[in-house]
Design a protein around this motif. Sequence first.
Motif, PDB file in Angstrom:
ATOM      1  N   THR A 102       0.839  -1.214   0.000  1.00  0.00           N
ATOM      2  CA  THR A 102       0.000   0.000   0.000  1.00  0.00           C
ATOM      3  C   THR A 102       0.868   1.256   0.000  1.00  0.00           C
ATOM      4  OG1 THR A 102      -0.181  -0.008   2.432  1.00  0.00           O
ATOM      5  CG2 THR A 102      -1.935  -1.101   1.189  1.00  0.00           C
ATOM      6  N   THR A 103       0.352   2.264  -0.650  1.00  0.00           N
ATOM      7  CA  THR A 103       1.028   3.563  -0.723  1.00  0.00           C
ATOM      8  C   THR A 103       0.090   4.639  -0.173  1.00  0.00           C
ATOM      9  OG1 THR A 103       2.218   2.929  -2.706  1.00  0.00           O
ATOM     10  CG2 THR A 103       1.982   5.308  -2.297  1.00  0.00           C
ATOM     11  N   LEU A 104       0.638   5.514   0.607  1.00  0.00           N
ATOM     12  CA  LEU A 104      -0.151   6.668   1.037  1.00  0.00           C
ATOM     13  C   LEU A 104      -0.139   7.656  -0.128  1.00  0.00           C
ATOM     14  CD1 LEU A 104      -1.792   7.999   3.274  1.00  0.00           C
ATOM     15  CD2 LEU A 104       0.314   9.104   4.038  1.00  0.00           C
ATOM     16  N   TRP A 105      -1.233   7.626  -0.894  1.00  0.00           N
ATOM     17  CA  TRP A 105      -1.307   8.389  -2.148  1.00  0.00           C
ATOM     18  C   TRP A 105      -1.578   9.868  -1.869  1.00  0.00           C
ATOM     19  CZ3 TRP A 105      -0.279   7.440  -7.120  1.00  0.00           C
ATOM     20  CH2 TRP A 105      -0.819   8.276  -8.087  1.00  0.00           C
ATOM     21  N   SER A 106      -2.533  10.102  -0.993  1.00  0.00           N
ATOM     22  CA  SER A 106      -2.873  11.506  -0.725  1.00  0.00           C
ATOM     23  C   SER A 106      -3.432  11.662   0.678  1.00  0.00           C
ATOM     24  CB  SER A 106      -3.913  12.011  -1.725  1.00  0.00           C
ATOM     25  OG  SER A 106      -5.117  11.280  -1.597  1.00  0.00           O
ATOM     26  N   VAL A 107      -3.361  12.913   1.141  1.00  0.00           N
ATOM     27  CA  VAL A 107      -3.864  13.245   2.461  1.00  0.00           C
ATOM     28  C   VAL A 107      -4.900  14.351   2.315  1.00  0.00           C
ATOM     29  CG1 VAL A 107      -3.247  14.044   4.784  1.00  0.00           C
ATOM     30  CG2 VAL A 107      -1.629  12.640   3.471  1.00  0.00           C
ATOM     31  N   VAL A 108      -6.041  14.126   2.968  1.00  0.00           N
ATOM     32  CA  VAL A 108      -7.133  15.094   2.903  1.00  0.00           C
ATOM     33  C   VAL A 108      -7.448  15.554   4.319  1.00  0.00           C
ATOM     34  CG1 VAL A 108      -9.556  15.448   2.273  1.00  0.00           C
ATOM     35  CG2 VAL A 108      -8.112  13.872   0.916  1.00  0.00           C
ATOM     36  N   ASP A 109      -7.347  16.860   4.538  1.00  0.00           N
ATOM     37  CA  ASP A 109      -7.735  17.364   5.851  1.00  0.00           C
ATOM     38  C   ASP A 109      -8.005  18.845   5.724  1.00  0.00           C
ATOM     39  OD1 ASP A 109      -7.763  18.249   8.654  1.00  0.00           O
ATOM     40  OD2 ASP A 109      -6.912  16.288   9.086  1.00  0.00           O
ATOM     41  N   PRO A 110      -9.157  19.300   6.218  1.00  0.00           N
ATOM     42  CA  PRO A 110      -9.429  20.744   6.159  1.00  0.00           C
ATOM     43  C   PRO A 110      -8.386  21.536   6.948  1.00  0.00           C
ATOM     44  CG  PRO A 110     -11.113  19.580   7.453  1.00  0.00           C
ATOM     45  CD  PRO A 110     -10.279  18.539   6.792  1.00  0.00           C
ATOM     46  N   ASN A 111      -7.776  20.888   7.927  1.00  0.00           N
ATOM     47  CA  ASN A 111      -6.667  21.514   8.632  1.00  0.00           C
ATOM     48  C   ASN A 111      -5.426  21.342   7.753  1.00  0.00           C
ATOM     49  OD1 ASN A 111      -4.321  21.823  10.183  1.00  0.00           O
ATOM     50  ND2 ASN A 111      -5.468  21.452  12.090  1.00  0.00           N
ATOM     51  N   GLN A 112      -5.128  22.400   7.003  1.00  0.00           N
ATOM     52  CA  GLN A 112      -4.059  22.303   5.996  1.00  0.00           C
ATOM     53  C   GLN A 112      -2.709  21.962   6.625  1.00  0.00           C
ATOM     54  OE1 GLN A 112      -4.450  22.524   2.621  1.00  0.00           O
ATOM     55  NE2 GLN A 112      -6.658  22.553   3.043  1.00  0.00           N
ATOM     56  N   GLU A 113      -2.492  22.491   7.784  1.00  0.00           N
ATOM     57  CA  GLU A 113      -1.223  22.268   8.459  1.00  0.00           C
ATOM     58  C   GLU A 113      -1.016  20.777   8.733  1.00  0.00           C
ATOM     59  OE1 GLU A 113       1.267  24.021   9.044  1.00  0.00           O
ATOM     60  OE2 GLU A 113       2.293  22.565  10.324  1.00  0.00           O
ATOM     61  N   ASN A 114      -2.047  20.145   9.305  1.00  0.00           N
ATOM     62  CA  ASN A 114      -1.990  18.695   9.533  1.00  0.00           C
ATOM     63  C   ASN A 114      -1.772  17.934   8.238  1.00  0.00           C
ATOM     64  OD1 ASN A 114      -2.304  18.623  12.251  1.00  0.00           O
ATOM     65  ND2 ASN A 114      -4.425  17.850  12.264  1.00  0.00           N
ATOM     66  N   ALA A 115      -2.556  18.308   7.235  1.00  0.00           N
ATOM     67  CA  ALA A 115      -2.481  17.600   5.956  1.00  0.00           C
ATOM     68  C   ALA A 115      -1.078  17.714   5.366  1.00  0.00           C
ATOM     69  CB  ALA A 115      -3.514  18.165   4.979  1.00  0.00           C
ATOM     70  N   ARG A 116      -0.552  18.926   5.417  1.00  0.00           N
ATOM     71  CA  ARG A 116       0.776  19.144   4.821  1.00  0.00           C
ATOM     72  C   ARG A 116       1.852  18.320   5.537  1.00  0.00           C
ATOM     73  NH1 ARG A 116       1.355  24.287   5.832  1.00  0.00           N
ATOM     74  NH2 ARG A 116      -0.265  24.702   4.287  1.00  0.00           N
ATOM     75  N   ARG A 117       1.786  18.342   6.867  1.00  0.00           N
ATOM     76  CA  ARG A 117       2.826  17.643   7.623  1.00  0.00           C
ATOM     77  C   ARG A 117       2.838  16.141   7.297  1.00  0.00           C
ATOM     78  NH1 ARG A 117       1.997  19.679  12.632  1.00  0.00           N
ATOM     79  NH2 ARG A 117       0.499  18.019  13.049  1.00  0.00           N
ATOM     80  N   VAL A 118       1.664  15.547   7.307  1.00  0.00           N
ATOM     81  CA  VAL A 118       1.600  14.108   7.031  1.00  0.00           C
ATOM     82  C   VAL A 118       1.975  13.813   5.578  1.00  0.00           C
ATOM     83  CG1 VAL A 118       0.095  12.073   6.988  1.00  0.00           C
ATOM     84  CG2 VAL A 118      -0.068  13.718   8.879  1.00  0.00           C
ATOM     85  N   ALA A 119       1.475  14.625   4.674  1.00  0.00           N
ATOM     86  CA  ALA A 119       1.789  14.414   3.255  1.00  0.00           C
ATOM     87  C   ALA A 119       3.296  14.498   3.019  1.00  0.00           C
ATOM     88  CB  ALA A 119       1.049  15.438   2.397  1.00  0.00           C
TER      89      ALA A 119
END
Lengths: 328, 328, 328, 328
Positions: free
Chosen positions: C26-43
């Motif tokens: 499995t690959t983490l293809w994309s991250v979706v989160d209205p909290n952009q900061e969280n999304a960016r960090r994980v991505a």
Amino acid sequence: MFNIALLGAGRIGQIHAANIAAHQQTTLWSVVDPNQENARRVATQYQARQQSANEAMADPDVHAVLIASATDTHADLIELAASHGKAIFCEKPVHLDLARVRDCLKVVKARRVPLFIGFNRRFDPQFRRVQTEAQQGRIGKPESLLIISRDPSPPPAEYVRVSGGMFRDMTIHDFDMARFIMGEEPVAIYAQGSNLVDPAIGDAGDIDTAFIVLKYASGALATIVNSRRSAYGYDQRLELHGSSGLLCAGNMLENQVQHFSAEGCNSALPQHFFLQRYQEAYAAEWLHFVAILRGEAQPECSGEDGERALYLADKALESLRSQREIAL
Amino acid sequence: MFNIALLGAGRIGQIHAANIAAHQQTTLWSVVDPNQENARRVATQYQARQQSANEAMADPDVHAVLIASATDTHADLIELAASHGKAIFCEKPVHLDLARVRDCLKVVKARRVPLFIGFNRRFDPQFRRVQTEAQQGRIGKPESLLIISRDPSPPPAEYVRVSGGMFRDMTIHDFDMARFIMGEEPVAIYAQGSNLVDPAIGDAGDIDTAFIVLKYASGALATIVNSRRSAYGYDQRLELHGSSGLLCAGNMLENQVQHFSAEGCNSALPQHFFLQRYQEAYAAEWLHFVAILRGEAQPECSGEDGERALYLADKALESLRSQREIAL
Amino acid sequence: MFNIALLGAGRIGQIHAANIAAHQQTTLWSVVDPNQENARRVATQYQARQQSANEAMADPDVHAVLIASATDTHADLIELAASHGKAIFCEKPVHLDLARVRDCLKVVKARRVPLFIGFNRRFDPQFRRVQTEAQQGRIGKPESLLIISRDPSPPPAEYVRVSGGMFRDMTIHDFDMARFIMGEEPVAIYAQGSNLVDPAIGDAGDIDTAFIVLKYASGALATIVNSRRSAYGYDQRLELHGSSGLLCAGNMLENQVQHFSAEGCNSALPQHFFLQRYQEAYAAEWLHFVAILRGEAQPECSGEDGERALYLADKALESLRSQREIAL
Amino acid sequence: MFNIALLGAGRIGQIHAANIAAHQQTTLWSVVDPNQENARRVATQYQARQQSANEAMADPDVHAVLIASATDTHADLIELAASHGKAIFCEKPVHLDLARVRDCLKVVKARRVPLFIGFNRRFDPQFRRVQTEAQQGRIGKPESLLIISRDPSPPPAEYVRVSGGMFRDMTIHDFDMARFIMGEEPVAIYAQGSNLVDPAIGDAGDIDTAFIVLKYASGALATIVNSRRSAYGYDQRLELHGSSGLLCAGNMLENQVQHFSAEGCNSALPQHFFLQRYQEAYAAEWLHFVAILRGEAQPECSGEDGERALYLADKALESLRSQREIAL
């Protein structure tokens, strides 16, 4: 009903007094102690009389003596009792000098009186269960024994001076336990020790911390871990590793309540000291001695067992001093 | 010295006989049991006399009675003893019928004799430690109590039929324990139960498996887990969760030896049943009763405690039958 | 290789991100989160892209979605993903409203996409072992289940207000666990509860301490013990009593080192909270979901399982409010 | 990113390969193993290349080597890697011959490359916690250390023949552990041993059961209990007794589920063998080595640590053969 003269009314003597009084077939007939105060208190408590040692020995109503007096009186009292035909229960050791022990046992043998040496730990239900299960083959062939034996706090230096040293005073219990569990005699012994707990013990020429290693003809090994002090209380454990398993007898705790908090889970200390930890063992010893009195049993711990444990203590000391393994 | 008449020389009566005889301030004066064989055996063992109940009550040398007879005789014997001015130690319950209990307690009150009800578990050192430590605030404010209480095997159906049902016969101990530990009265009760262990118990109109939930005015909760059978032996545990920690009293094991093998680590079973598990509790109960006799203590478990536990049992049954929570 | 869109990059989302990235298929293809900061960090951490929910759903390279967003978004996202034919891993619950859950599951059913609900505790090796051994008959017929589940500390009152209440938010895990272990549906439920931990929780109309009793058609019983706070940490235990034995899964400790001192023996706290305690469970869940993606397994926790646990939560609340047992 | 050449793709090499691949700052660059099958499998799994030892050493893209090949190749490979300026992670031991070890370490020193010796047990969280807590003074002054170390089953006699003997092959871990925990060098050593487990081991001139006693200048003592076979699995325990307490690190079990039945309470076996028991330790070792590569740490286990442990093994053998304590 067997009438018992108790020689020595100190801490251990009082334990025995209670067991003698509680048993339906034994009476605490008399109490002998040069400390009149001790003697009077115990005699009063159990409605017994006070006697001198000679009076007790000469008293035809006394069937047996329980010797719980100072160590250096044991051998003399044993011989005296034997010469009066009394059955004898004697606290360990017979004497601190091996030659004296051997002489004493000759007298006992000549008089053909039963002599039981009170190695109480053999009668502890936990350790006895390990021995029984091992004998029944539950762990296959015994291969290595580990005995951990630590006292809660060291004795005063005055006591240490007359104790015969830690090996003869404290480790002697563990030597007997190793003999009890392994059921064979060791062929080599090595001891290592230090004075770490109390400098006064070192000043008295003794150690307070030791490891002893025993080897048996079968190839099995045993080790004894000793300390005169344990911050968490009386540490009395035993592990027997065999070809198909392990038997462990852990400490008995003061209670079974566990307290969970932000600091973790806290469990109780081990039972405080030998009077608590071996309470059942003392009672079981007395049952055994009554069986001896009734002619239904031979002493499980004989004078020879006492001699043999002392011999190992002597050899441990020789090893410690010579920094070599001693062949036995 | 207090002379005690023992009423009932069965299993529990014999436990008490031993404690009475062993205590230095009490004598087993007489044994009363319609089963002459039982009475004779116990009387002989402790050199006591046999009496009828009436003889014992009328005997001015008898200071107190210990009632360990069949449940349906308790209330009558309590009243009889009270009317003769004897101090009374009575095994639980006073009676299975709450109205009869109340009448009986009026008689006791009128005669102003001390009445101690033998809820032995309160005197178990483990459970008592939990209660003491909780009272001392060691876990903050008590919030939820869990009592697990399972017998090793179910009683015969004949017994079940006259037992008053599991709640009045078995759970009554747990109701008392909850009252002891929590120190407040519940305001609501709910019970759920099943007949899973033995169909004969169901045929007798009873259950053998139950959960009971209690709620207290403080908001604290308690639950009792019961079964008439436990394949691993007598399961007697208690956990008290408070605002700053948890106190757990686990089972007492038959021994502390662990056996490690290719099948894992095996530890001993819990102590077999109440005679073993609560041996210390029975002895402590007796010490307490002697203190009552000496005027140094009031009964820790009074007739009212017995009444209250029975009341909870009745209400649990009402909840079970009505499938609703019952306000108390 | 399966590409996964992670919806929600908070605390639990990050756990899943690590498991997705670590799995070779499995690959983490994309991250979706209205909290952009969280999304960016994980991505950034896993070299994935950021997408909006609609972009992820429309992206043909996304094979599956993992929904770890706020509870009130779950049902909408499930329907959206289903309508785009994505396989779905959704954290519990589907929704706090049972009718909404049922509608949502109809959509999933119509679209025939696999839906796995992340009741992580089913994948905990300890609890799973209890379930497996019980199924294998190791304790005979299950008779009573005890689940103890206490959080280390309560959530803030703001969270409590939107949580659906303790039964739907916290106990729902235990309802699912009871279903998992018992393997049958309960026929009656009773709940009792209090607000003891934090008055703000009471002000929010909720409780923080509860006992729930379940009864099964077989006569078996289960009880759940809950608290929102435990001074000694995350308390996650389970006991299943059966006709021939008992299976216990105790707490997992932070370490195995014991410290003995004059204060007794101190052991470690339980593992801190669900991220630690169920770390293995989260990884095992992911293995299971990959097997679903590969067509080798059906979801062990389906939407219907989620629906059923919520139903029990609703009925528990009904019982609490009506102070009666509720038939199911 | 650091590129790592793995020399040796056997059982332990595969553990390291997984850790290298899982770490975000290290890449498994190449796999070297004369067993082409092993090399190919590991290389394929982690998308690495296969190289010869010389190719890897000469490859400027290789930053470090991990030596997990046969024992007799370690010293040569260390020297080769050092001469090419590679950082070195080498499984214990450097070599079975002390003189060869010393020569090898001279080369490493001359080339100034970091050399880490993989005594994995130092990185076990349980043992490390004992060491840390002891250093922090939690049990006062350390006085006696007990290390119990038993393998689940003996190696084949062919392996025993080339192993350097039990002390150099197996006990060497315990010697290092004693050094790690005690933080001082012993001044005397004594060893006792037997061939009890497998006669073929005796035929190969080796023992399989041993006790070793160490004495320190401070007077502290340590003992090591070894067996090549344990019926109940991999037995890895440690107890450190100090002036104010005891720290115990017990076995890690395969699971935490307890099964109670008429046979008592059964708990799980210890984790099977070193690959399971020390899984966390291997991962922690790798974190440490990455810190070395980053210049943020010095090797916690240096070549000198490897030399010192081997020296103790040699002296233990000398003691065993001479039946005397050996001064160090």
